[in-house]
Design a protein around this motif. Structure first.
Motif, mmCIF file in Angstrom:
data_model
loop_
_atom_site.group_PDB
_atom_site.id
_atom_site.type_symbol
_atom_site.label_atom_id
_atom_site.label_comp_id
_atom_site.label_asym_id
_atom_site.label_seq_id
_atom_site.Cartn_x
_atom_site.Cartn_y
_atom_site.Cartn_z
ATOM 1 N N GLY A 1 45.832 1.324 81.995
ATOM 2 C CA GLY A 1 45.469 2.520 81.251
ATOM 3 C C GLY A 1 45.573 3.746 82.128
ATOM 4 N N TYR A 2 46.395 4.689 81.690
ATOM 5 C CA TYR A 2 46.530 5.954 82.421
ATOM 6 C C TYR A 2 45.521 6.962 81.874
ATOM 7 N N SER A 3 44.729 7.559 82.755
ATOM 8 C CA SER A 3 43.820 8.646 82.405
ATOM 9 C C SER A 3 42.916 8.251 81.235
ATOM 10 N N MET A 4 43.037 8.889 80.082
ATOM 11 C CA MET A 4 42.215 8.571 78.920
ATOM 12 C C MET A 4 42.346 7.112 78.512
ATOM 13 N N GLY A 5 43.547 6.550 78.649
ATOM 14 C CA GLY A 5 43.766 5.155 78.277
ATOM 15 C C GLY A 5 42.929 4.203 79.107
ATOM 16 N N GLY A 6 42.747 4.529 80.386
ATOM 17 C CA GLY A 6 41.909 3.702 81.239
ATOM 18 C C GLY A 6 40.453 3.737 80.808
ATOM 19 N N TYR A 7 39.988 4.922 80.434
ATOM 20 C CA TYR A 7 38.600 5.059 79.978
ATOM 21 C C TYR A 7 38.385 4.266 78.693
ATOM 22 N N ALA A 8 39.325 4.372 77.756
ATOM 23 C CA ALA A 8 39.212 3.643 76.492
ATOM 24 C C ALA A 8 39.188 2.129 76.728
ATOM 25 N N ALA A 9 40.019 1.667 77.663
ATOM 26 C CA ALA A 9 40.068 0.230 77.961
ATOM 27 C C ALA A 9 38.741 -0.249 78.536
ATOM 28 N N LEU A 10 38.189 0.497 79.477
ATOM 29 C CA LEU A 10 36.916 0.092 80.078
ATOM 30 C C LEU A 10 35.782 0.131 79.057
ATOM 31 N N ALA A 11 35.763 1.159 78.208
ATOM 32 C CA ALA A 11 34.737 1.235 77.171
ATOM 33 C C ALA A 11 34.859 0.061 76.203
ATOM 34 N N ALA A 12 36.099 -0.322 75.892
ATOM 35 C CA ALA A 12 36.319 -1.479 75.018
ATOM 36 C C ALA A 12 35.846 -2.763 75.693
ATOM 37 N N ALA A 13 36.093 -2.876 76.996
ATOM 38 C CA ALA A 13 35.741 -4.093 77.731
ATOM 39 C C ALA A 13 34.234 -4.233 77.920
ATOM 40 N N VAL A 14 33.526 -3.128 78.035
ATOM 41 C CA VAL A 14 32.059 -3.195 78.148
ATOM 42 C C VAL A 14 31.477 -3.865 76.908
ATOM 43 N N ASP A 15 32.058 -3.570 75.739
ATOM 44 C CA ASP A 15 31.561 -4.135 74.478
ATOM 45 C C ASP A 15 32.143 -5.514 74.171
ATOM 46 N N ALA A 16 33.371 -5.775 74.619
ATOM 47 C CA ALA A 16 34.039 -7.040 74.272
ATOM 48 C C ALA A 16 34.829 -7.567 75.473
ATOM 49 N N PRO A 17 34.143 -7.992 76.536
ATOM 50 C CA PRO A 17 34.841 -8.422 77.751
ATOM 51 C C PRO A 17 35.746 -9.625 77.560
ATOM 52 N N GLU A 18 35.461 -10.412 76.533
ATOM 53 C CA GLU A 18 36.267 -11.622 76.295
ATOM 54 C C GLU A 18 37.717 -11.307 75.919
ATOM 55 N N LEU A 19 38.001 -10.070 75.551
ATOM 56 C CA LEU A 19 39.365 -9.688 75.154
ATOM 57 C C LEU A 19 40.250 -9.334 76.349
ATOM 58 N N PHE A 20 39.673 -9.273 77.553
ATOM 59 C CA PHE A 20 40.376 -8.718 78.704
ATOM 60 C C PHE A 20 40.418 -9.694 79.881
ATOM 61 N N SER A 21 41.605 -9.794 80.500
ATOM 62 C CA SER A 21 41.750 -10.545 81.749
ATOM 63 C C SER A 21 41.575 -9.645 82.958
ATOM 64 N N SER A 22 42.080 -8.417 82.870
ATOM 65 C CA SER A 22 41.909 -7.439 83.942
ATOM 66 C C SER A 22 42.243 -6.062 83.397
ATOM 67 N N ILE A 23 41.802 -5.031 84.128
ATOM 68 C CA ILE A 23 42.113 -3.650 83.763
ATOM 69 C C ILE A 23 42.492 -2.897 85.025
ATOM 70 N N THR A 24 43.649 -2.231 84.982
ATOM 71 C CA THR A 24 44.041 -1.296 86.031
ATOM 72 C C THR A 24 44.000 0.107 85.440
ATOM 73 N N THR A 25 43.269 0.998 86.088
ATOM 74 C CA THR A 25 43.236 2.392 85.647
ATOM 75 C C THR A 25 43.929 3.266 86.690
ATOM 76 N N LEU A 26 44.545 4.325 86.228
ATOM 77 C CA LEU A 26 45.151 5.318 87.118
ATOM 78 C C LEU A 26 44.754 6.701 86.627
ATOM 79 N N GLY A 27 44.163 7.503 87.513
ATOM 80 C CA GLY A 27 43.829 8.884 87.155
ATOM 81 C C GLY A 27 42.810 8.997 86.043
#
Length: 236
Positions: free
Chosen positions: A74-100
């Motif tokens: 997730g770049y910038s806003m996309g990274g924030y959205a991914a992390l917010a999604a993972a806080v609520d539903a961690p089972e959907l994610f294997s890993s998250i890389t954020t940039l900026g």
């Protein structure tokens, strides 16, 4: 088995921003992307132009396509959205890389960011950029998108979705990348928030400002792919 990667774009962009990354990632990855609502010609509903709604869109995209747990870039806003999604539903994610990704949202930092979102001033200073934005987001009118984006930022400033408390509960592996010269995300703020996450790594990309096109593409592809492989190896 192919690893599934989901690419998420930044504010005032669309999934087209990440087309080059889709091409450059190894062919044995199953790569997906989409444009958030209000972006890239997707309908804009002002009441839904919030980070909470974007996080829900990430979850909905994964579930509706019945994807296995995804690795996200997730770049910038996309990274924030991914992390917010993972806080609520961690089972959907294997890993998250954020940039900026900007983590330190307060009323003061939101005010600083939103001062640039004025269509009239942008037309005076960066007319070519404005023309590109109008073409990218048509039929949505640019002032409408800028106002909605400013509202999103003010909402984050008043009530950030990512806090030290909820990030401390996130067991998804996270790689936080930030450019040395990134004045939007900020090196110190990025490091500070990465420290709250129990399975986070942090790296500064030297001589690199915030815009995605200023990042060394080979370096970024390498960092994403390496992190995916490290996470997969840990699971074996």
């Amino acid at each position: 088995m192919k690893h599934t990667i989901l690419l998420l774009h930044g504010a005032l962009a669309s999934e087209a921003q990440l087309k080059w990354l889709k091409r450059e990632l190894p062919p044995f990855y199953a790569v997906h992307s989409f444009s958030f609502s209000g972006h890239g010609g997707q309908p804009l509903v002002a009441a839904e132009h919030t980070m909470k709604h974007f996080a829900q869109q990430v979850q909905q995209f994964i579930r509706s396509r019945q994807l296995p747990p995804v690795h996200v870039f997730g770049y910038s806003m996309g990274g924030y959205a991914a992390l917010a999604a993972a806080v609520d539903a961690p089972e959907l994610f294997s890993s998250i890389t954020t940039l900026g990704t900007k983590f330190d949202w307060t009323p003061a930092t939101a005010a600083l960011e939103t001062r640039f979102l004025d269509a009239g001033k942008m037309r005076e200073k960066v007319p070519q950029f404005v023309a590109q934005l109008e073409q990218l987001h048509a039929p949505t009118q640019l002032p409408e998108l800028l106002n909605a984006t400013a509202s999103l930022m003010r909402g984050l400033g008043d009530a950030p979705l990512l806090t030290p408390q909820n990030l401390a509960t996130l067991e998804v592996p996270v790689q936080v990348l930030v450019g040395e010269l990134d004045k939007t995300a900020g090196v110190d703020a990025s490091r500070h928030f990465a420290d709250f996450m129990p399975r986070a790594t942090f790296e500064i990309i030297m001589n690199t400002p915030h815009p995605l096109e200023k990042v060394n593409p080979d370096l970024l592809v390498t960092r994403i792919a390496r992190f995916v492989e490290l996470v997969q190896e840990d699971r074996v």
